[in-house]
Write a protein that holds these residues in place. Structure first.
Motif, PDB file in Angstrom:
ATOM      1  N   THR A 125     -53.448  49.696  16.973  1.00 47.71           N
ATOM      2  CA  THR A 125     -52.503  50.128  15.948  1.00 47.71           C
ATOM      3  C   THR A 125     -52.782  49.386  14.650  1.00 47.71           C
ATOM      4  O   THR A 125     -53.454  48.356  14.647  1.00 47.71           O
ATOM      5  CB  THR A 125     -51.047  49.853  16.393  1.00 47.71           C
ATOM      6  N   PHE A 126     -52.230  49.906  13.544  1.00 53.68           N
ATOM      7  CA  PHE A 126     -52.398  49.242  12.254  1.00 53.68           C
ATOM      8  C   PHE A 126     -51.313  49.684  11.298  1.00 53.68           C
ATOM      9  O   PHE A 126     -50.680  50.724  11.473  1.00 53.68           O
ATOM     10  CB  PHE A 126     -53.775  49.527  11.646  1.00 53.68           C
ATOM     11  N   SER A 127     -51.104  48.889  10.275  1.00 52.77           N
ATOM     12  CA  SER A 127     -50.245  49.248   9.150  1.00 52.77           C
ATOM     13  C   SER A 127     -50.644  48.363   7.983  1.00 52.77           C
ATOM     14  O   SER A 127     -51.144  47.248   8.192  1.00 52.77           O
ATOM     15  CB  SER A 127     -48.762  49.061   9.489  1.00 52.77           C
ATOM     16  N   PHE A 128     -50.478  48.876   6.777  1.00 57.09           N
ATOM     17  CA  PHE A 128     -50.782  48.047   5.614  1.00 57.09           C
ATOM     18  C   PHE A 128     -50.188  48.620   4.344  1.00 57.09           C
ATOM     19  O   PHE A 128     -49.839  49.799   4.268  1.00 57.09           O
ATOM     20  CB  PHE A 128     -52.286  47.831   5.442  1.00 57.09           C
ATOM     21  N   THR A 129     -50.040  47.746   3.374  1.00 56.61           N
ATOM     22  CA  THR A 129     -49.681  48.121   2.015  1.00 56.61           C
ATOM     23  C   THR A 129     -50.933  47.900   1.195  1.00 56.61           C
ATOM     24  O   THR A 129     -51.407  46.764   1.055  1.00 56.61           O
ATOM     25  CB  THR A 129     -48.523  47.257   1.481  1.00 56.61           C
ATOM     26  N   GLY A 130     -51.513  48.994   0.701  1.00 61.76           N
ATOM     27  CA  GLY A 130     -52.747  48.919  -0.065  1.00 61.76           C
ATOM     28  C   GLY A 130     -52.473  48.943  -1.560  1.00 61.76           C
ATOM     29  O   GLY A 130     -51.566  49.625  -2.026  1.00 61.76           O
ATOM     30  N   VAL A 131     -53.261  48.185  -2.290  1.00 59.21           N
ATOM     31  CA  VAL A 131     -53.128  48.101  -3.737  1.00 59.21           C
ATOM     32  C   VAL A 131     -54.401  48.651  -4.382  1.00 59.21           C
ATOM     33  O   VAL A 131     -55.509  48.299  -3.975  1.00 59.21           O
ATOM     34  CB  VAL A 131     -52.900  46.639  -4.188  1.00 59.21           C
ATOM     35  N   ASN A 132     -54.233  49.510  -5.381  1.00 55.88           N
ATOM     36  CA  ASN A 132     -55.351  49.980  -6.191  1.00 55.88           C
ATOM     37  C   ASN A 132     -55.493  48.979  -7.330  1.00 55.88           C
ATOM     38  O   ASN A 132     -54.619  48.882  -8.189  1.00 55.88           O
ATOM     39  CB  ASN A 132     -55.066  51.383  -6.729  1.00 55.88           C
ATOM     40  N   GLN A 133     -56.562  48.226  -7.349  1.00 56.49           N
ATOM     41  CA  GLN A 133     -56.722  47.165  -8.337  1.00 56.49           C
ATOM     42  C   GLN A 133     -56.991  47.684  -9.747  1.00 56.49           C
ATOM     43  O   GLN A 133     -56.883  46.932 -10.694  1.00 56.49           O
ATOM     44  CB  GLN A 133     -57.803  46.190  -7.906  1.00 56.49           C
ATOM     45  N   LEU A 134     -57.301  48.970  -9.885  1.00 58.82           N
ATOM     46  CA  LEU A 134     -57.522  49.520 -11.226  1.00 58.82           C
ATOM     47  C   LEU A 134     -56.223  49.807 -11.959  1.00 58.82           C
ATOM     48  O   LEU A 134     -56.135  49.639 -13.169  1.00 58.82           O
ATOM     49  CB  LEU A 134     -58.368  50.790 -11.148  1.00 58.82           C
ATOM     50  N   ASP A 135     -55.187  50.266 -11.225  1.00 56.07           N
ATOM     51  CA  ASP A 135     -53.925  50.602 -11.887  1.00 56.07           C
ATOM     52  C   ASP A 135     -52.695  49.954 -11.239  1.00 56.07           C
ATOM     53  O   ASP A 135     -51.568  50.236 -11.628  1.00 56.07           O
ATOM     54  CB  ASP A 135     -53.748  52.117 -11.959  1.00 56.07           C
ATOM     55  N   ASN A 136     -52.923  49.092 -10.236  1.00 53.97           N
ATOM     56  CA  ASN A 136     -51.859  48.394  -9.509  1.00 53.97           C
ATOM     57  C   ASN A 136     -50.903  49.323  -8.766  1.00 53.97           C
ATOM     58  O   ASN A 136     -49.805  48.906  -8.397  1.00 53.97           O
ATOM     59  CB  ASN A 136     -51.075  47.443 -10.423  1.00 53.97           C
ATOM     60  N   SER A 137     -51.302  50.579  -8.520  1.00 58.19           N
ATOM     61  CA  SER A 137     -50.463  51.469  -7.720  1.00 58.19           C
ATOM     62  C   SER A 137     -50.547  51.039  -6.258  1.00 58.19           C
ATOM     63  O   SER A 137     -51.457  50.322  -5.847  1.00 58.19           O
ATOM     64  CB  SER A 137     -50.889  52.926  -7.894  1.00 58.19           C
TER      65      SER A 137
END
Length: 162
Positions: free
Chosen positions: A136-148
């Motif tokens: 299993t997995f879960s995560f909060t991903g960040v786009n480093q170009l726009d911080n979305s």
């Protein structure tokens, strides 16, 4: 002898993983199971169901430091990397660890990642056999170009070892 961990910064590792994922893309439709129905990756991305049926585990070229679980599609992909050797247990994307989780969209191209310097996430390996890895997995991903941010929850996978 230096390991991959000491030679490559985390952000570079994420870029390598993305390159591997893109080079693995097939020309088939995202829903094409390619005969791999025993293998899967499911999750919710910002609450929306996500599913792939062609899921594999492969090693980085030196086969000593990291394994990549990939669920590739033409529109989007998810990749999970774990430090070798893979064992059962829970792994987090924390400082000093090679655990990296990411979600990418192809058009327009964007990546949301969780590694030791951005986001947060966990991978739990529940089974590791000669032919597959399951967990299993879960995560909060960040786009480093726009911080979305993208929130990936309820992730389950069974990936075929290549």
């Amino acid at each position: 002898m230096k390991t991959l961990k000491t030679m490559i910064p985390k952000t570079t590792l994420v870029l390598i993983l993305i390159t591997v994922m893109l080079s693995s893309c097939s020309s088939s439709d995202d829903t094409d199971a390619s005969g791999q129905s025993a293998y899967y990756l499911t999750a919710k991305i910002d609450g929306v169901n996500y599913s792939r049926e062609f899921v594999t585990v492969s090693a980085l070229p030196d086969e000593t430091d990291a394994y990549i679980i990939s669920a590739v599609g033409e529109i989007s992909s998810i990749g999970l990397s774990l430090e070798s050797p893979i064992s059962t247990g829970t792994f987090t994307s924390s400082i000093g660890d090679l655990t990296v989780l990411f979600y990418q969209e192809i058009n327009p191209y964007a990546v949301w990642a969780s590694s030791d310097d951005v986001g947060s996430g966990t991978i739990t390996v529940t089974e590791n056999t000669d032919t597959y890895i399951k967990g299993t997995f879960s995560f909060t991903g960040v786009n480093q170009l726009d911080n979305s941010i993208k929130v990936i929850t309820d992730g389950n996978f069974k990936a075929q070892k290549l």
